[in-house]
Design a protein around this motif. Sequence first.
Motif, mmCIF file in Angstrom:
data_model
loop_
_atom_site.group_PDB
_atom_site.id
_atom_site.type_symbol
_atom_site.label_atom_id
_atom_site.label_comp_id
_atom_site.label_asym_id
_atom_site.label_seq_id
_atom_site.Cartn_x
_atom_site.Cartn_y
_atom_site.Cartn_z
ATOM 1 N N HIS A 186 17.706 17.240 24.116
ATOM 2 C CA HIS A 186 16.955 18.459 24.443
ATOM 3 C C HIS A 186 15.815 18.733 23.460
ATOM 4 O O HIS A 186 14.910 19.490 23.770
ATOM 5 N N TYR A 187 15.822 18.059 22.283
ATOM 6 C CA TYR A 187 14.698 18.242 21.358
ATOM 7 C C TYR A 187 13.393 17.742 21.986
ATOM 8 O O TYR A 187 12.329 18.261 21.708
ATOM 9 N N MET A 188 13.484 16.716 22.824
ATOM 10 C CA MET A 188 12.272 16.183 23.450
ATOM 11 C C MET A 188 11.682 17.183 24.458
ATOM 12 O O MET A 188 10.537 17.047 24.859
ATOM 13 N N GLY A 189 12.477 18.156 24.850
ATOM 14 C CA GLY A 189 11.964 19.174 25.778
ATOM 15 C C GLY A 189 11.290 20.321 25.046
ATOM 16 O O GLY A 189 10.683 21.187 25.672
ATOM 17 N N LYS A 190 11.390 20.360 23.736
ATOM 18 C CA LYS A 190 10.802 21.476 22.977
ATOM 19 C C LYS A 190 9.288 21.282 22.882
ATOM 20 O O LYS A 190 8.822 20.206 22.514
ATOM 21 N N GLU A 191 8.549 22.359 23.163
ATOM 22 C CA GLU A 191 7.084 22.297 23.102
ATOM 23 C C GLU A 191 6.590 21.800 21.746
ATOM 24 O O GLU A 191 5.652 21.022 21.649
ATOM 25 N N ALA B 188 18.139 22.809 9.983
ATOM 26 C CA ALA B 188 19.155 23.707 9.408
ATOM 27 C C ALA B 188 19.622 24.687 10.468
ATOM 28 O O ALA B 188 18.822 25.171 11.263
ATOM 29 N N GLU B 189 20.916 24.954 10.446
ATOM 30 C CA GLU B 189 21.467 25.945 11.379
ATOM 31 C C GLU B 189 22.276 26.957 10.590
ATOM 32 O O GLU B 189 22.966 26.592 9.636
ATOM 33 N N SER B 190 22.191 28.225 10.997
ATOM 34 C CA SER B 190 23.018 29.221 10.315
ATOM 35 C C SER B 190 24.362 29.376 11.035
ATOM 36 O O SER B 190 25.317 29.850 10.444
ATOM 37 N N ARG C 103 26.454 12.288 13.649
ATOM 38 C CA ARG C 103 26.434 11.929 15.071
ATOM 39 C C ARG C 103 25.798 13.035 15.920
ATOM 40 O O ARG C 103 25.105 12.768 16.885
ATOM 41 N N ASP C 104 26.091 14.282 15.537
ATOM 42 C CA ASP C 104 25.694 15.413 16.371
ATOM 43 C C ASP C 104 24.185 15.669 16.325
ATOM 44 O O ASP C 104 23.591 16.054 17.327
ATOM 45 N N ILE C 105 23.576 15.475 15.182
ATOM 46 C CA ILE C 105 22.158 15.853 15.019
ATOM 47 C C ILE C 105 21.280 14.677 14.575
ATOM 48 O O ILE C 105 20.189 14.479 15.099
HETATM 49 C C1 BG6 Z 1 23.115 20.200 19.847
HETATM 50 C C2 BG6 Z 1 24.281 20.080 18.891
HETATM 51 O O1 BG6 Z 1 22.733 18.929 20.292
HETATM 52 O O2 BG6 Z 1 22.025 20.800 19.169
HETATM 53 C C3 BG6 Z 1 24.665 21.440 18.343
HETATM 54 O O3 BG6 Z 1 25.385 19.508 19.571
HETATM 55 C C4 BG6 Z 1 23.467 22.127 17.744
HETATM 56 O O4 BG6 Z 1 25.705 21.319 17.383
HETATM 57 C C5 BG6 Z 1 22.289 22.114 18.712
HETATM 58 O O5 BG6 Z 1 23.841 23.467 17.418
HETATM 59 C C6 BG6 Z 1 21.029 22.603 18.034
HETATM 60 O O6 BG6 Z 1 20.023 22.766 18.992
HETATM 61 P P1 BG6 Z 1 18.830 23.781 18.748
HETATM 62 O O7 BG6 Z 1 17.974 23.628 19.963
HETATM 63 O O8 BG6 Z 1 19.427 25.150 18.607
HETATM 64 O O9 BG6 Z 1 18.160 23.347 17.482
#
Ligand code: BG6
Length: 510
Positions: free
Chosen positions: A195-200, A232-234, A251-253
């Motif tokens: 889904h990062y590739m969908g971000k503007e 970074a995520e809170s 693996r996740d990010i």
């Molecule tokens: C997902 C991960 O792919 O991306 C999640 O599985 C994560 O753990 C999320 O929180 C982060 O996405 P975004 O768009 O909020 O940066």
Amino acid sequence: MTAPLTAPLTAPLTSPPQQTPPLALVIFGASGDLTSRKILPALANLAERGRLAEEFTVIGVARTEWSDEEFRQVALKDVPDAGEHWRELVERFRYVPGEYASTETFDRLKALLAEADQRYGTHGNRVYYLATIPSVFSLIADALAKEGCNVPGEGGEFARLVVEKPYGKDLESALDLDAAVHRAFDEDQIFRIDHYMGKETVQNVLALRFANAVFEPIWNRRYVEQIQITVAESIGVEHRGGFYETAGALRDIVQNHVMQVLALTLMEPPTGMDATHLRDEKVKLLKAVDIPTPDEAVDKAVRGQYRAGVVDQLAVPAYRDEEGVASDSMIETYVALRLRVENWRWAGVPVYVRTGKRLPARVTEVALQFHRVPFLAFEGELARQLRPNTLVLRIQPNEGISLHFGAKVPGEEFRVQSVAMDFLYDTTFHEGRESDGYPRLLHDAMCGDATLFIRTDEVEQAWRIVDPYLEAWAEPGGGGLHFYRAGTWGPHIADLLLERSGDSWRIPEL
Ligand code: BG6
């Protein structure tokens, strides 16, 4: 007439058509979390913007024993503020309860697809969305092939498969999964979502680099001293503790989102912004990332896990106390890596990557730090504290780009101080921006544009890069786990990755 000075850049890629072609969208895992949180809201968004063909319908498949009506109710509840177009579309929704291994499930699905072609004119075109747990991906792909659903229905033009991450859990399992999926579908039928590739703002990396003449000449080792990529995520693991126990931050990010951002930022200019050229360049770049041996990997990575702490002024529990998490879990919720890209452009430029949950803020950015001036003729403390020029691409939040440089502080004294020149999406563009990339990606998949999707060789290269760390950490005592307090920027030991080269982590601008 002279050409306008600011010719609009057509979307990275080819401008998407306004509406999808006629088709039936089949969502496997229709009663799940991803469908509720992402797919249905994305569909509603497309419906309200008139992006779906008239000849369109949705069939949900899942193990939960729902009726058509129950599925429809959930679709309305998941998108509470959608309008009339969504409500009309939801009336068409059908639902197939059943096991993914059962022929009955697929017989029923086939009957509903035939009915959809008759009733709604979906023309034998199908898009199958795998929003299930990954362990059933190949089962579903096989069953679709066995039932002849991997090709278009009568008179149709396409049958496509949209696959969510995680795509495998390491290189070997990803190759196995790919072999299984390829038995049923050809590569050009498969749309792997990141889904990062969908971000503007991720797509804007392409505009910044390849629609401007000023950046490209300095985009290399002669000018760039180091690069830092931060995701970074809170938030913590929320209700996904069970899943996260099988994944971890690498693996996740890193394997997916970070590798995509890294590839777009560092790749060579593609000769065209189409699926083939763009993805060829990303793969070439990923192939140039240095692969450490598992022994070296221990030295080039730090993994951490959050303890209890305070985030956004709220006390939060330790990872090990989250629901679904083992009390002695060794899964990393933070990872920092020091990577090298071994090619002509980037040789010798360290690329630092870090990601973590329960950090002080949600911020994703890429920072290119340039070399300092060879000689500083200014005197005084402020001049000495001058930071090197840095170009920061802020992916989220406060999406934008800033260039940090030295400026003279007004006054008689010649004092130089770091200041920033800022471009902010929100103040420049007033068109609505999607909050996540799902509507864009779903629309592209349904229209058959694979540019923003991940090709099989990209997946493979990304696993090749992260595999040595996974291997090293799987060894007893391999790369210890370092704890950090929730609400801090990760374990202190991560500073050492950079200190060896005299560098330090940026504090992202919030
Ligand atoms: C997902 C991960 O792919 O991306 C999640 O599985 C994560 O753990 C999320 O929180 C982060 O996405 P975004 O768009 O909020 O940066």
